[in-house]
Design a protein around this motif. Structure first.
Motif, PDB file in Angstrom:
ATOM      1  N   PRO A  13      84.578  81.723  72.905  1.00 57.75           N
ATOM      2  CA  PRO A  13      83.310  80.972  72.860  1.00 57.75           C
ATOM      3  C   PRO A  13      82.154  81.710  73.521  1.00 57.75           C
ATOM      4  CG  PRO A  13      85.120  79.496  73.360  1.00 57.75           C
ATOM      5  CD  PRO A  13      85.692  80.886  73.375  1.00 57.75           C
ATOM      6  N   VAL A  16      80.684  84.346  71.252  1.00 61.30           N
ATOM      7  CA  VAL A  16      79.791  83.758  70.242  1.00 61.30           C
ATOM      8  C   VAL A  16      78.417  83.493  70.852  1.00 61.30           C
ATOM      9  CG1 VAL A  16      79.407  81.751  68.758  1.00 61.30           C
ATOM     10  CG2 VAL A  16      81.703  82.736  68.960  1.00 61.30           C
ATOM     11  N   ARG A  20      74.805  85.136  69.696  1.00 62.01           N
ATOM     12  CA  ARG A  20      73.665  84.306  69.308  1.00 62.01           C
ATOM     13  C   ARG A  20      72.417  84.690  70.100  1.00 62.01           C
ATOM     14  NH1 ARG A  20      76.585  78.314  68.942  1.00 62.01           N
ATOM     15  NH2 ARG A  20      77.383  78.562  66.799  1.00 62.01           N
ATOM     16  N   ASP A 172      69.066  78.567  66.250  1.00 55.80           N
ATOM     17  CA  ASP A 172      69.923  78.519  65.058  1.00 55.80           C
ATOM     18  C   ASP A 172      69.047  78.621  63.809  1.00 55.80           C
ATOM     19  OD1 ASP A 172      71.757  77.984  63.089  1.00 55.80           O
ATOM     20  OD2 ASP A 172      72.151  75.917  63.710  1.00 55.80           O
ATOM     21  N   ARG A 182      71.764  73.649  65.846  1.00 55.52           N
ATOM     22  CA  ARG A 182      72.958  73.358  66.624  1.00 55.52           C
ATOM     23  C   ARG A 182      73.004  74.166  67.920  1.00 55.52           C
ATOM     24  NH1 ARG A 182      76.352  70.154  64.419  1.00 55.52           N
ATOM     25  NH2 ARG A 182      78.000  70.787  65.838  1.00 55.52           N
ATOM     26  N   TRP A 183      72.079  75.095  68.090  1.00 59.82           N
ATOM     27  CA  TRP A 183      72.000  75.825  69.360  1.00 59.82           C
ATOM     28  C   TRP A 183      70.599  76.396  69.535  1.00 59.82           C
ATOM     29  CZ3 TRP A 183      70.661  80.970  69.324  1.00 59.82           C
ATOM     30  CH2 TRP A 183      70.819  81.666  68.117  1.00 59.82           C
ATOM     31  N   ASP A 226      74.177  74.319  73.249  1.00 63.36           N
ATOM     32  CA  ASP A 226      74.640  74.092  71.872  1.00 63.36           C
ATOM     33  C   ASP A 226      75.323  72.736  71.780  1.00 63.36           C
ATOM     34  OD1 ASP A 226      77.506  74.184  72.298  1.00 63.36           O
ATOM     35  OD2 ASP A 226      77.454  76.360  72.292  1.00 63.36           O
ATOM     36  N   ASP A 228      78.068  72.496  69.458  1.00 64.48           N
ATOM     37  CA  ASP A 228      79.144  72.901  68.559  1.00 64.48           C
ATOM     38  C   ASP A 228      80.388  72.030  68.702  1.00 64.48           C
ATOM     39  OD1 ASP A 228      77.692  74.881  67.373  1.00 64.48           O
ATOM     40  OD2 ASP A 228      78.467  76.488  68.626  1.00 64.48           O
ATOM     41  N   SER A 229      80.679  71.602  69.917  1.00 65.85           N
ATOM     42  CA  SER A 229      81.879  70.805  70.166  1.00 65.85           C
ATOM     43  C   SER A 229      81.487  69.379  70.504  1.00 65.85           C
ATOM     44  CB  SER A 229      82.681  71.421  71.322  1.00 65.85           C
ATOM     45  OG  SER A 229      81.916  71.399  72.523  1.00 65.85           O
ATOM     46  N   GLY A 232      79.595  69.991  73.676  1.00 68.40           N
ATOM     47  CA  GLY A 232      78.563  71.015  73.677  1.00 68.40           C
ATOM     48  C   GLY A 232      78.728  71.979  74.842  1.00 68.40           C
ATOM     49  N   SER A 233      77.869  72.985  74.908  1.00 70.22           N
ATOM     50  CA  SER A 233      77.955  74.013  75.945  1.00 70.22           C
ATOM     51  C   SER A 233      76.591  74.270  76.565  1.00 70.22           C
ATOM     52  CB  SER A 233      78.480  75.330  75.363  1.00 70.22           C
ATOM     53  OG  SER A 233      79.738  75.161  74.762  1.00 70.22           O
ATOM     54  N   ASN A 251      77.388  70.777  77.936  1.00 68.46           N
ATOM     55  CA  ASN A 251      75.985  70.405  77.771  1.00 68.46           C
ATOM     56  C   ASN A 251      75.701  69.118  78.557  1.00 68.46           C
ATOM     57  OD1 ASN A 251      73.435  69.671  76.852  1.00 68.46           O
ATOM     58  ND2 ASN A 251      73.837  70.290  74.753  1.00 68.46           N
TER      59      ASN A 251
END
Length: 266
Positions: A13, A16, A20, A172, A182-183, A226, A228-229, A232-233, A251
């Motif tokens: 993760p 990624v 980004r 994004d 999304r981020w 983000d 994503d999950s 988030g993060s 997040n």
């Protein structure tokens, strides 16, 4: 590798996230265009001529980056800047003045109390965060660049709206509308002392070593969010060293509906 066989790439993760953030380089043509538009609005006609004698720009800060905050150092005698006049007029006519904060799921007294609290915290300093001025800067960016960014967040457990320079943003770009991203990540520059107070001294040991430590030295950090999950993060990196994050958490921005937490980009 045999023909037709796909290479197996294992990305963590955090890998990624780094990719980004580093995709900022893809935005360089867009950033340069935005920067040149800013110079034109400020009256720097050397954007057209490449002549240093026609309203050249110079750094307004000793810590200038490639896209530095500039001052126009020359002007044509008697020439008016109708572009700047038009942009400033539009900013003052269309910019946000003050929000109407409404709480639908509270009783009348609780809703009124919360609304007044938010109005106070988004109002003028020292009680508020000067949200009006930050939104005005975002409107200026929108008129010049086509996009304006603010961050709506919490600082010291108080609501805050703060301007994000589009030249500091990376986001994004797989979606058409900004509301669907999304981020997103933004660079912030603060004196070293401020970051040490917020995150402690350990992440900034390289800046604090040596005989002469400049606590007022601007240090640039990258703040990434983000969704994503399910949670988030949230990451914070030193822009000069992306090896290890200064902070890595879920997040912190989310809303709850039917006991389901949904993260969002602030």
């Amino acid at each position: 590798m045999p023909r037709g066989e796909l290479a197996k790439v294992s990305l963590t993760p955090i890998d990624v996230v780094r990719q980004r953030i580093q995709s900022r380089s893809w935005l360089e043509p867009f950033q340069r265009k935005v920067y040149n538009h800013r110079r034109l609005v400020a009256g720097d006609l050397s954007v057209f001529t490449n002549e240093v004698t026609s309203q050249p720009s110079e750094p307004a800060s000793p810590n200038a980056t490639e896209f530095f905050d500039f001052i126009t150092t020359d002007y044509t005698n008697g020439k008016s800047n109708k572009l700047l006049q038009t942009v400033k007029t539009l900013v003052m006519q269309t910019t946000y003045h003050f929000p109407e904060v409404v709480f639908d799921n509270l009783g009348p007294q609780a809703a009124a109390l919360n609304s007044q609290y938010c109005l106070s915290r988004l109002g003028d300093a020292p009680y508020g965060c000067n949200a009006k001025d930050h939104m005005r800067m975002a409107t200026l960016d929108y008129l010049i660049a086509g996009t304006g960014w603010v961050k709506t967040c919490l600082r010291n457990n108080k609501p805050v709206i703060t301007f994000c320079d589009i030249l500091d943003m990376v986001w994004d770009r797989s979606v058409t509308l900004a509301c669907d991203i999304r981020w997103a990540s933004c660079r912030y520059r603060e004196p070293l002392a401020n970051w040490v107070k917020l995150f402690g001294a350990k992440p900034f040991s390289s800046y604090l070593s040596g005989d002469e430590v400049e606590l007022d030295k601007p240090v640039e950090l990258e703040w990434y969010y983000d969704i994503d999950s399910d949670e988030g993060s949230f990451y914070v990196f030193d822009s000069a060293n992306m090896d290890e994050p200064i902070l890595a958490e879920v997040n912190p921005y989310f809303y709850t509906e039917n006991d389901l937490k949904t993260p969002f980009i602030p």
